[in-house]
Scaffold this active site. Structure first.
Site, PDB file in Angstrom:
ATOM      1  N   SER A 219       0.850  -1.180  -0.003  1.00  0.00           N
ATOM      2  CA  SER A 219      -0.035  -0.013  -0.098  1.00  0.00           C
ATOM      3  C   SER A 219       0.937   1.038   0.041  1.00  0.00           C
ATOM      4  CB  SER A 219      -0.986   0.075   1.169  1.00  0.00           C
ATOM      5  OG  SER A 219      -1.848   0.922   0.915  1.00  0.00           O
ATOM      6  N   GLU A 335      -9.380  -5.506  -4.399  1.00  0.00           N
ATOM      7  CA  GLU A 335      -8.732  -4.248  -3.552  1.00  0.00           C
ATOM      8  C   GLU A 335      -9.861  -3.413  -3.305  1.00  0.00           C
ATOM      9  OE1 GLU A 335      -5.498  -3.535  -2.686  1.00  0.00           O
ATOM     10  OE2 GLU A 335      -4.317  -4.852  -3.899  1.00  0.00           O
ATOM     11  N   HIS A 430      -7.739  -5.552   0.107  1.00  0.00           N
ATOM     12  CA  HIS A 430      -6.567  -5.080   0.228  1.00  0.00           C
ATOM     13  C   HIS A 430      -5.504  -5.232   1.711  1.00  0.00           C
ATOM     14  CE1 HIS A 430      -4.022  -1.530  -0.407  1.00  0.00           C
ATOM     15  NE2 HIS A 430      -4.229  -0.985   0.853  1.00  0.00           N
TER      16      HIS A 430
END
Length: 552
Positions: A219, A335, A430
């Protein structure tokens, strides 16, 4: 020594392990750094040595708040390196971020080192340097999912770091720029670079090779990896890179403004604090600043400050001026699974297509169809994933493939996790990949880990550590692992055994092809790993021609 280490990692069984003497173990746990001696502790039933809370820079407090990281002070005697230091001051960001310290602090520029118990100063093991995620506003190096109990058993030294976050890491004002010869912001990125310099000076004593460093992150950590590859300040400090779900080249959900733009934005925020000078701003309590920073619409991502970054990241890659090093990057299938919480009808999906893409709506609906409600919901998750993370990561891969003059490897993480405490539903969401990369599956609260999760985790760890060793994720045999935990979920032990019949099939490591223009092949990380051409490329090429903005 290297041959002995490989043998120890690949054929370990608890019944045949050689246990070092007490005196030998104590000596191995004491390492001399440039700032002084530090004594760590043994973890994972003695198979891994850990040194926690080592300072790599001076505490960024008082007059050092919003300044470049300064050298850490030397200490007398032997430092206790058996406990985590504080994570960096931050507002709550994500509920699944759990920390193993006594609370946040501005005094947070510390790192952790994990090495196989068999390593010594002559081992020259590859170093893996982890940059945590959290939108550059949250997270820390001591989250349980980042623990180093297992990854070092693949023959690497692991380093995890804290870096300044949010307003403390990225505030950029005209007064700060004047003080620092025209550059402001990016203190968090400068912290990462300072930690890499620490590795260069110290990691050999822990068994690591300072000239074989792989930076990896997820991320915001992946955004940071792509950014450090473009930073002239980080040149030569690492030799390989891995990015998990994020890239700062194009279509970024964490937009990097130029310095004048950021100075204007941040000046408006500073004005709300009723201070008359930078000295007064530095004198404010940390909590006062954090409270002001959590107001709606306030954010502090990196900027093009003129020092850490001299131009937009995408421009550096377009000109081929980024680090020419091997790269692995990819993202997770779901995600954008937050779209599932809202549902989606066919009418709503077609209305969204028309609103956002107008004359391109028909083309959009061919790529993201919505003829049934089930199909519309799947397309909503796919588009949300692409808009949020996938397109930006794809653009980074493409840019480095074209101008990086180095091997590139791409993955797609598809194994859907079953529900857990903080992640309801069945998605490859995610951040889902983190525990697989570190082998820390059992640290996810409320999750019933399946055999296929452990197998995939093992395979990913082997791919990534192979890459750290040679720049190629292929080669070698993966190891299977089992672990036990106490009633609180804390790891008690882990055994790594060689892959042999009848478990050979479960340990198979399929060939990972290079990402090139011959079909743009990638691997699919799932119950069964497969490789093949990119069948979704048309989606990213469509978005490359323009997509609605999204703020993370």
């Amino acid at each position: 020594m290297k041959q002995l280490l490989i043998k120890a990692v690949c054929i370990v069984a608890a019944s045949v392990m050689v246990v070092p003497s007490v005196a030998g173990a104590k000596d191995a746990l004491t390492v001399k750094t440039a700032a002084g001696k530090a004594r760590g502790k043994a973890i994972n039933s003695g198979k891994v040595h850990a040194w926690l809370g080592l300072p790599y820079a001076a505490p960024p407090v008082g007059d050092l708040r919003w300044k470049a990281p300064q050298p850490a002070a030397k200490w007398p005697g032997e430092r206790d390196a058996t406990k985590f230091a504080a994570h960096c001051a931050q507002n709550p960001v994500f509920e699944d971020m759990v920390f193993q310290d006594n609370g946040p602090s501005e005094d947070c520029l510390y790192l952790n080192v994990y090495a196989p118990a068999t390593a010594d100063k002559d081992s020259k093991l590859p170093v893996m340097f982890w940059i945590h995620g959290g939108g550059f506003s949250g997270g820390g190096s001591n989250e349980p999912r980042h623990n180093g109990d297992f990854l070092p058993l693949k023959g690497v030294v692991l380093v995890t770091i804290n870096y300044r976050l949010g307003v403390f890491g990225f505030l950029a004002t005209e007064e700060l720029a004047k003080e620092a010869s025209g550059a402001a912001g990016n203190y968090g990125l400068a912290d990462m670079i300072a930690a890499l310099h620490w590795i260069k000076a110290n990691v050999k004593g822990f068994g690591g090779d300072p000239d074989n460093v792989t930076i990896f992150g997820e991320s915001a950590g992946s955004f940071a990896v792509s950014t450090l590859m473009a930073s002239p300040m980080a040149e030569g400090l690492f030799q390989k890179a891995i990015g998990e779900s994020g890239g700062a080249v194009a279509g970024s959900t964490l937009e990097y403004d130029n310095l004048p733009t950021r100075e204007a934005k941040d000046a408006k925020w500073v004005a709300t604090l009723n201070v008359k000078s930078l000295a007064e701003l530095r004198a404010l309590p940390a909590q006062t600043i954090l409270d002001a920073a959590k107001k709606p619409g306030v954010g502090f991502p990196p900027d093009i400050d003129g020092k850490v970054l001299t131009e937009p990241v995408g421009a550096t890659y377009a000109a081929g001026k980024q680090a020419h090093i091997p790269l692995i990057a990819g993202w997770n299938r779901d995600e954008g699974n937050s779209m599932a919480a809202h549902g989606m009808t066919t009418a709503q999906w077609k209305e969204l297509a028309q609103k956002n893409f107008k004359e391109r709506a028909d083309e959009f609906l061919k790529l993201y169809p919505g003829d049934t409600e089930e199909q519309a919901l799947r397309s909503a998750i796919d588009f949300g994933s692409d808009q949020f993370i996938a397109y930006g990561t794809w653009a980074w891969l493409e840019a480095h493939r074209k101008t990086g003059n180095a091997p590139v490897y791409r993955y797609y993480f598809e194994l859907a996790a079953t529900p857990s405490k903080y992640h309801p539903g069945t998605f490859a969401f995610h951040s889902d990949d983190i525990e697989y990369v570190f082998g820390t599956l059992d640290t996810r609260p409320g999750w019933a880990v399946r055999p296929e999760d452990r197998t995939l985790s093992n395979q990913i760890m082997t791919y990534f550590t192979n890459f750290a060793k040679t720049g190629d994720p292929n080669g070698g045999k993966p190891l299977s692992n089992t672990r036990t935990t106490d009633s609180s979920g804390t790891a008690k032990s882990a055994e790594f055994v060689s892959c042999s019949a009848p478990s050979q099939a479960a340990c198979a490591l399929p060939q990972w092809p290079k990402y090139n223009d011959d079909g743009y092949p990638l691997i699919h990380l799932n119950t069964t790993i497969t490789a093949g051409p990119d069948t979704l490329r048309a989606r990213y090429e469509f978005l490359e021609r323009g997509m609605p903005p999204m703020r993370f």
